[in-house]
Design an enzyme around this catalytic site. Structure first.
Site, short mmCIF file in Angstrom:
data_model
loop_
_atom_site.label_atom_id
_atom_site.label_comp_id
_atom_site.label_asym_id
_atom_site.label_seq_id
_atom_site.Cartn_x
_atom_site.Cartn_y
_atom_site.Cartn_z
CD GLU A 7 -3.09 0.58 2.28
OE1 GLU A 7 -3.54 1.57 2.89
OE2 GLU A 7 -3.37 -0.59 2.59
CG ASP A 80 -1.40 -0.69 5.39
OD1 ASP A 80 -0.33 -1.14 4.96
OD2 ASP A 80 -1.57 0.52 5.66
CG ASP A 82 -6.27 -1.41 8.02
OD1 ASP A 82 -6.35 -1.65 6.79
OD2 ASP A 82 -5.81 -0.34 8.45
CD GLU A 84 -8.65 3.26 4.61
OE1 GLU A 84 -8.83 4.22 3.85
OE2 GLU A 84 -8.28 3.39 5.79
CE1 TYR A 298 -1.19 -0.94 9.47
CE2 TYR A 298 -3.04 -1.63 10.81
CZ TYR A 298 -2.54 -0.97 9.70
OH TYR A 298 -3.40 -0.34 8.84
NE ARG A 300 -3.63 2.82 9.67
CZ ARG A 300 -2.52 3.38 9.19
NH1 ARG A 300 -2.04 4.48 9.74
NH2 ARG A 300 -1.89 2.85 8.16
CG HIS A 344 -4.07 -5.40 13.60
ND1 HIS A 344 -3.87 -6.20 12.52
CD2 HIS A 344 -4.97 -4.46 13.20
CE1 HIS A 344 -4.60 -5.77 11.51
NE2 HIS A 344 -5.28 -4.72 11.90
#
Length: 685
Positions: A7, A80, A82, A84, A298, A300, A344
């Site tokens: 990404e 990534d 997640d 999104e 990560y 987030r 995560h």
């Protein structure tokens, strides 16, 4: 050659290092495909079908990815880890003609050799539940934005406004707090202490109870005078001593929100600075001989979970560097909040051997501050509890009860590395003499101070994130964009570190409260977040979730549009005269923030930036028409541009000085790292 598509371009070199020969790495640079601009792009009548299109500024990159993928022996999608990222991967698969059910998706929570190699061994299909949860959020936000914005534009005259789903309820939090402050009525109270002494050690006991043995509150000077008279000449006698060993458990490792809060409180870093530094630490920084290396996992996340491997490494490090008394027999485990996705791990260093002392010399200031926080908090979370000798002493003076408490450290435990904010103020609590029942410490003096209750504090960016998290609105990846969005719209403004609603913010909040009860209901918004989680992790039907929201919302839109509101925001007149017609210019709000405009518009179209200029534009200074102003991009990033645009298109990311480079003629700017002057032309030495 196998193609791995990630990404963010920032982690390309780090990942390439661990993949080795036989792999090529390319980046999407974020989203490639999205809902079309300037149209609803959602077919409400056909199960809310979204109409996606490759973004105009990504058409060239999409073509490059297609060409490279066509020549590759295998394509692996490593966006990534997640929702999104999963959705971006799904859009990418569509562009490349890859079936989502093919095993092309790889994920890793940290950019390390072990994590990437393990991911290569376990490619999977794209998780359509995660994709649908992200689709549902995107469609909901588009429906609200496109349906709600015309309402506020119609009701609030002479403004170009917009409104969003989670942004609106976040604005409500700030407005509620501000009204609490405005409506707050301070109440008088008095603190009352007796200064005493034993064995040449002085201490201060606070008044707790009155003659009836109940808690005593002094609310005026008359109350104070009564006590002063009653205990005049009294003998202070110790009537109870309670001793105990108290324990303080280690704090959990960081989540996104707790890191943001500590970064502000301990390092003075805003959400934007924290987010930028955290992303860089995650993607990788050059640390000398080791090359570009990712330093943290990560960033987030709302989970406090830690992998067993990381716990084992931490314990080994603690044993070797602090001793066995700092390492608990069993690993410390922490419970994530009920609303946490727990997709995560918590934020932690990828390699415990890379200490802050070892890597700080390679890092920028913000990166170094943030890494030290993350490293120390994680190690502290895996350490033993801190213990204290705690003493509580009750003292009588003519029937009035006083109390003094003291705490002295026995063992620092996790506090050797980290101190909680609430502990910093009383790091050295009262040092007490040895007191036993029947002791009569010597009276030294009285101390009493008039005080008034204080209103609740305004939110900072960090405490607003905490409030959003506690209320269950938004998720780790959305906190910062939401807050920056309502700041950019001038619904709230920063006053130093605190946030305040603007007059426009109050107007929008009240208008939405009037017509859109669900949109502005904190519990409703939190409940919708839970439904999105159910789509992601329980396979709930996403179309049903949208339908349950949209049908009542559509009726609210109809009611609001029929209402006869006609709100005009008072015009703010500046102290700057229009140099073309002489009228005093007024403050308006445009897509890039506040600007000054002539009230004679459209006859006089003079306009200029609201802020004071930084310097004369180095590219058009000879005309004396161009000034450099600080501006903000659509994404909230600060840049510097000429006021003569479009006649002069000079822009710079770093602050210009107004001077030109003697070698190449480019602008001289200030290096944000060392505050020294440099040429804006990267090719100039």
């Amino acid at each position: 050659m196998k193609l791995v598509i990630i990404e963010g371009i920032g982690k390309k070199d780090t990942i390439k290092k661990y993949l080795g020969p036989g792999y090529e790495v390319m980046a999407t640079g974020g989203h490639l495909r999205d809902l079309q601009k300037r149209v609803l792009s959602v077919d409400v009548e056909n199960n809310y079908t979204p109409k996606y299109k490759v973004m105009k500024d990504k058409e060239e990159q999409a073509k490059k990815l297609k060409d490279k993928a066509a020549k590759a022996s295998e394509v692996l999608i490593a966006t990534d880890p997640d929702r999104e990222g999963e959705a971006i991967g799904w859009h990418l698969a569509h562009i490349l003609g890859i079936k989502p059910q093919n095993a092309t998706r790889i994920v890793f929570n940290e950019i390390t050799k072990k994590a990437i190699q393990n991911a290569l061994l376990e490619p999977r299909a794209i998780d359509m539940d995660l994709v649908n949860a992200q689709q549902a959020r995107r469609i909901l936000d588009r429906l609200v934005g496109y349906k709600l914005s015309p309402v506020v534009c119609k009701k609030v005259k002479k403004t170009k406004l917009s409104a969003g789903r989670v942004q609106s309820v976040t604005l409500k939090l700030v407005c509620i707090r501000e009204r609490e402050i405005v409506n707050f009525k301070p109440e008088e109270y008095w603190d009352f202490f007796s200064h005493l002494e034993k064995d040449s050690i002085g201490f201060r006991a606070s008044l707790r109870t009155g003659l009836d043995g109940k808690k005593l509150q002094l609310v005026n000077k008359e109350d104070v005078d009564v006590v002063v008279k009653a205990i005049d000449g009294a003998t202070y006698k110790v009537i109870a001593v309670k001793k105990s060993v108290t324990r303080s458990n280690a704090p959990a490792p960081y989540t996104t929100s707790s890191l943001q809060q500590d970064a502000l409180n301990k390092a003075g870093m805003s959400l934007a600075r924290t987010g930028r530094a955290a992303q860089q630490l995650y993607e990788g920084v050059n640390i000398g001989e080791d090359g570009k290396t990712a330093l943290v996992t990560y960033i987030r996340t709302d989970s406090v979970r830690v992998s067993p491997d990381a716990q084992a490494q931490a314990k080994e490090w603690i044993l070797a560097n602090f001793g066995k008394e700092y390492a608990p027999e069993k690993f410390n485990f922490y419970k994530s909040k009920k609303s946490a996705q727990d997709a995560h791990e918590a934020i932690r260093p990828t390699n415990i051997e890379l200490t802050p002392e070892r890597v700080s010399k390679f890092l920028e200031a913000d990166q170094a501050k943030l890494y030290r926080l993350i490293y120390n908090r994680f190690l502290a979370s895996q350490m033993t509890e801190a213990t204290y000798n705690s003493t509580s002493v009750d003292i009588d003076a003519n029937g009035y009860g006083f109390r003094v408490s003291g705490r002295t450290p026995i063992f620092d435990g996790w506090r050797v590395l980290y101190v909680k904010d609430e502990d910093e103020a009383d790091e050295e609590q009262s040092r007490l003499p040895e007191l036993v029942e029947g002791d009569t410490p010597k009276f030294i003096k009285l101390e009493y101070t008039q005080k008034f209750t204080k209103p609740p504090a305004r939110y900072t960016e960090a405490t607003l994130v905490k409030a959003m998290e506690e209320a269950g609105i938004g998720r780790p990846a959305t906190y910062n964009p939401i807050i920056q969005n309502i700041i950019a719209r001038y619904y709230i403004e920063k006053d130093g570190k605190v946030l305040k609603p603007t007059e426009l913010g109050f107007v929008i909040c009240d208008l939405l409260e009037k017509y859109f009860i669900n949109i502005m209901n904190i519990e409703f918004t939190a409940g919708l977040e839970e439904k999105l989680d159910e789509i992601a992790y329980e396979g709930r039907e996403w179309i049903t979730v949208i339908d349950e929201f949209y049908k009542p919302f559509e009726k609210d839109i109809e009611t609001a549009m029929e209402g006869e509101d006609n709100i005009t925001i008072a015009t703010e007149i500046s102290d700057t005269a229009c140099e073309k017609c002489g009228q005093m210019m007024i403050v308006r709000i445009g897509r890039f923030g506040k600007f000054l405009s002539c009230p004679g518009f459209p006859e006089c179209r003079n306009a200029k930036p609201f802020d004071k200029p930084i310097c004369k534009c180095p590219k058009c200074a000879d005309t004396h028409k161009g000034d450099i102003y600080k501006r903000k991009s659509k994404k909230g990033k600060i840049f510097f541009g000429c006021s003569s645009y479009p006649n002069c298109d000079f822009v710079a990311w770093d602050q210009p000085t107004g001077k030109l480079c003697e070698r190449c003629g480019s602008a001289i700017v200030i290096n944000p790292k060392d505050k020294k002057e440099k040429c804006n032309n990267r090719e100039c030495s």
